[in-house]
Design a protein around this motif. Structure first.
Motif: not given
Length: 325
Positions: A210-224
């Motif tokens: 909750i204290a971390l910035p959001p995670l952005v997942v870019a590339g093919a892993a975004a479809a996981d």
């Protein structure tokens, strides 16, 4: 000299590292030796108009297909009889037999021999077969010292036929003109198990995230599909098919790039992030220590708590982040 270059990966896998490398190398060859390169592309794809102006010819292939190099070896041989070249560069998918010309092949890593990656057993068997076929190459381009070492471990080839030439970064990857406020942490890559998206998911699934910035997942892993829970919780965002310009923006706005892979032949996103002034937190595995040196935070790829602490530390210490940028 007429150089044959297999550019299919630039069109069939444009979001993956080897696809982007293939496109960049094709464009560089066409600029350095215009009029001397025969470029082989897959049928039905739009080829950049400048390629037609600089290439000796553009050959659209219905066959051979990606990953079918065994059954398509005769088709390759037939194609090369019609479109004669003095040397053929195959940057992906192995070296078919009976080509009849000297071949330069690019080798990335031996991950299919060391990990259950790709996930499907038949895909791993095919990948191992293609890697072993590199023994047919006249010269092998290994993208790192680590990649060369892995190649010599799994393929019976003399080290005198292996040349290490590290990858480079496109000129579009540059720092922001002015310092930017970090908006997210970033993961760039495919969804294969060795990329270790599991670690990033574990970090952001923990209550302390909750204290971390959001995670952005870019590339093919975004479809996981496992990412969806974090997306619904508002702590992650997928970016499925980023172009270079979008990637530059993601790197510039990132608190850090996370590269938790258990094996990498090079780790191009780490180098791109550094070129954009983005700190890198990477696994102490594969070629990543070789590529990152002391310019990144290197951690155990199986210790989510250490990664969570490193990310929180960068968020709380702008001076530390600036030192790594």
């Amino acid at each position: 000299m007429r150089i044959g270059f297999d550019a299919r990966a630039a069109f069939l896998d444009p979001d993956r590292g080897f696809g982007r490398f293939t496109r960049a190398l094709a464009e560089a060859l066409l600029q350095v030796v215009p009029g001397e390169v025969v470029v082989f592309v897959p049928h039905g794809f739009l080829v950049p108009p400048p390629w037609y102006l600089r290439a000796a010819s553009i050959v659209q292939l219905v066959r051979p297909r990606r990953g079918a190099f065994l059954v398509d070896a005769p088709a390759w041989a037939f194609t090369l009889r019609r479109h004669r070249v003095d040397v053929l560069h195959l940057p992906t998918w192995g070296v078919p037999c009976g080509l009849g010309v000297p071949v330069v092949a690019t080798f990335y890593d031996a991950t299919p021999f060391r990990f259950a990656s790709p996930r499907r057993r038949w895909q791993r068997r095919r990948a191992r077969l293609m890697i072993r076929s590199i023994a047919r190459a006249t010269l092998v381009h290994a993208i790192s010292r680590h990649a060369a070492s892995e190649l010599l471990d799994v393929v019976p080839i003399a080290d005198t036929r292996v040349s290490v030439v590290p990858l480079g970064v496109d000129g579009a990857f540059t720092p922001a003109p002015a310092p930017m406020t970090p908006r997210h942490a970033l993961f760039v890559g495919g969804g294969d198990p060795h990329k270790n998206l599991d670690l990033a998911l574990a970090v952001w699934a923990h209550p302390a995230a909750i204290a971390l910035p959001p995670l952005v997942v870019a590339g093919a892993a975004a479809a996981d599909p496992r990412l969806q829970g974090l997306v619904q919780a508002g702590v992650a965002r997928p970016v499925p098919h980023p172009g270079d310009s979008e990637l530059v923006g993601l790197y510039r706005e990132a608190l850090a790039l996370l590269v938790p892979s258990r094996n990498e032949g090079f780790g191009l996103p780490a180098l791109e992030a550094m070129a954009c002034g983005c700190p890198v937190v990477a696994a102490r595995a594969g070629a990543l220590p070789e590529v990152c040196g002391n310019a990144a935070i290197l951690l155990d790829p199986d210790d989510p708590a250490a990664w969570r602490a490193a990310i929180a530390g960068l968020a709380a210490d702008p001076a530390r982040r600036a030192a790594l940028a």
